[in-house]
Design a protein around this motif. Structure first.
Motif: not given
Length: 489
Positions: A75-82, A108-111, A153-159, A443-453
């Motif tokens: 997380a520290d390295l991500i912030e440093e190289h953001a 970084g907060d997700y990690y 949103a690669q970094m977010f979706l990877t985290a 990072p605290i809130a679940p993320f996802g969908g219903y049906n074809q999402s």
């Protein structure tokens, strides 16, 4: 041009076949980088390393607290190289530097969130109904995870995948999109620098036939986390039948945003602009179906039109730019075709509607007034800066229109009536509902969908549990020998 290699088992290498691809800068249309493409053999090497490291004491016997410390370091390295990673992502995908750099820093907060959860994965002693038995559970890593992320949103979706997987003690083969993989390969350098044992994380990219399909159907993959489109997801699910991997899918959407007659129209206009023109509309949660009470419909169109006059379309590296280019030329073509069909259906385009005449994949922010729920722009996910508005008369009608979709990822409600906010949000068939705001994540809130999402959730506490298996252990505490072996206890 910059050349990127694959990161497999702690080593940088070109693909075994020597295949490469070239990436264009969407803002200029010019080639700027080349990438090594993974073959089936490369996929096998990455998964073999991931399987091996699960038995390596360096990772297998690492304490949960120590795993958390590695994630804190990452997380520290991500912030440093953001800033640097953000600039590379902008060059590769065309997304605004203002967003890529700030989003990279925020992940970084997700990690850190999952670093803190790493040593909170607890089992339980069960109050078993047999007095001579001591029975307890523990959570163990599910095994090798295949994480597949798209270019936006690669970094977010990877985290949301890598954070819980590493905290749980899994190993991961991360497949970056072949469209704009540069930030993921830059990110691999930080994984290496953070000190994770070799093989814990490999980062590869390549096409479907040689990379994605061998990865998702590989017999040594235990877990698949996929973000992308529904059609590709169907192939992923079919492939997972080969290995019975636990699979979660975070797919696209046509998210409704409901604006009631008592809404703050400035706030609603800002929410719709954020949900449609933010990230140049290239977001899976884009609020592309604006449903507006008829009594404020014209007023809201005027408000959005006035606010949109100040939108700056331009170079995504410039701080003054609000809307940058689309990642691919194919997106521009799809939007133009969809708008043409909508106009044939009687839709009115209040502003925008055209490709901007300049180098790169630029599309003007567009507002479409629709008089029918069958209008093409209300049905097709275009992944570009197009907002569609449709009037409604009653709350029941608004809810029915909102739920009239095969998707169900996100939704929004704008109202000053607290009772209505609770009532309507509870009836919307979507995994996320924002009230009087839009496009907020944590990072605290679940993320996802219903049906074809899709199904399954990323981020939040439950995500880390999806990267574990529960083991139940029975211990006989009696000194007496086992009773009749032919009768189940």
């Amino acid at each position: 041009m910059q050349h990127y290699q694959l990161f497999i088992d702690g080593t940088w290498c070109d693909g075994s076949t020597g295949q490469m691809m070239t990436s264009q800068n969407p803002a200029t249309g010019q080639d700027w980088a080349t990438f090594a493409c993974a073959s089936k053999e490369d996929v096998d090497r990455a998964i073999s390393a991931a399987r091996r490291v699960l038995s390596d004491p360096a990772w297998r016997d690492m304490t949960q607290t120590a795993r958390g410390k590695l994630l804190y370091r990452l997380a520290d390295l991500i912030e440093e190289h953001a800033a640097a990673i953000g600039e590379i992502e902008t060059t590769d995908s065309g997304k605004l530097l203002a967003e890529t750099a700030s989003q990279t820093k925020y992940v970084g907060d997700y990690y850190r969130y999952y670093a803190g959860l790493a040593d909170k994965l607890e089992g339980a002693v069960l109050p078993i109904d047999k007095p001579d038995m001591h029975v307890f559970t523990r959570r163990e890593p599910i095994g090798v995870a295949a994480a597949i992320v798209p270019w936006n949103a690669q970094m977010f979706l990877t985290a949301t995948k890598l954070g819980p997987a590493l905290a749980a003690g899994c190993s991961v083969v991360l497949k970056a999109s072949e469209m704009a993989p540069a930030p993921m390969l830059e990110f691999a350098r930080l994984i290496e620098k953070a000190g994770f044992p070799k093989g814990v994380v490999s980062v590869i990219t390549g096409d479907a036939e040689n990379c994605a399909i061998p990865l998702t159907r590989h017999p040594d993959v235990d877990r698949i986390a996929f973000t992308g489109g529904p059609e590709t997801a169907r192939h992923v699910v079919r492939n997972s039948a080969e290995n019975f991997a636990v699979t979660t899918l975070e797919l696209g959407g046509k998210s409704p945003v409901l604006v009631f007659d008592d809404a703050d129209l400035d706030g609603a206009a800002n929410g719709l602009i954020a949900g449609n023109f933010g990230a140049s509309g290239q977001s899976c949660v884009a609020g592309t179906r604006g449903l507006v009470h008829r009594s404020v419909f014209k007023k809201l169109i005027e408000r959005i039109s006035d606010k949109s006059k100040g939108i700056v379309v331009g170079d995504p590296l410039e701080a003054s730019t609000h809307v940058g280019p689309l990642c691919t030329e194919a997106q521009v073509l799809k939007i133009k075709q969809t708008l043409a069909k909508a106009k044939e259906q009687g839709a009115t385009i209040h502003f925008g509607g055209d490709q901007i005449r300049r180098p790169g994949n630029y599309m003007a922010p567009t507002l479409v007034e629709c008089m029918s729920a069958d209008t093409e722009t209300l049905k097709v996910e275009m992944f570009g800066p197009v907002m569609s508005l449709l009037p409604f008369d009653t709350e029941e009608e608004a809810i029915a229109l909102a739920n009239e979709t095969p998707f169900g990822l996100a939704s929004g409600v704008f109202t000053e009536n607290v009772a209505r906010a609770h009532r309507v949000s509870s009836r919307l068939k979507a995994g996320i509902c924002w009230v009087n705001t839009y496009r907020a994540v944590s990072p605290i809130a679940p993320f996802g969908g219903y049906n074809q999402s899709g199904y399954g959730r990323e981020a939040g506490m439950e995500a880390i549990l999806d990267y574990t298996r529960t083991k139940t252990t029975w211990i006989n505490t009696s000194d007496a020998p086992m009773a009749n072996p032919f009768v189940m206890r």
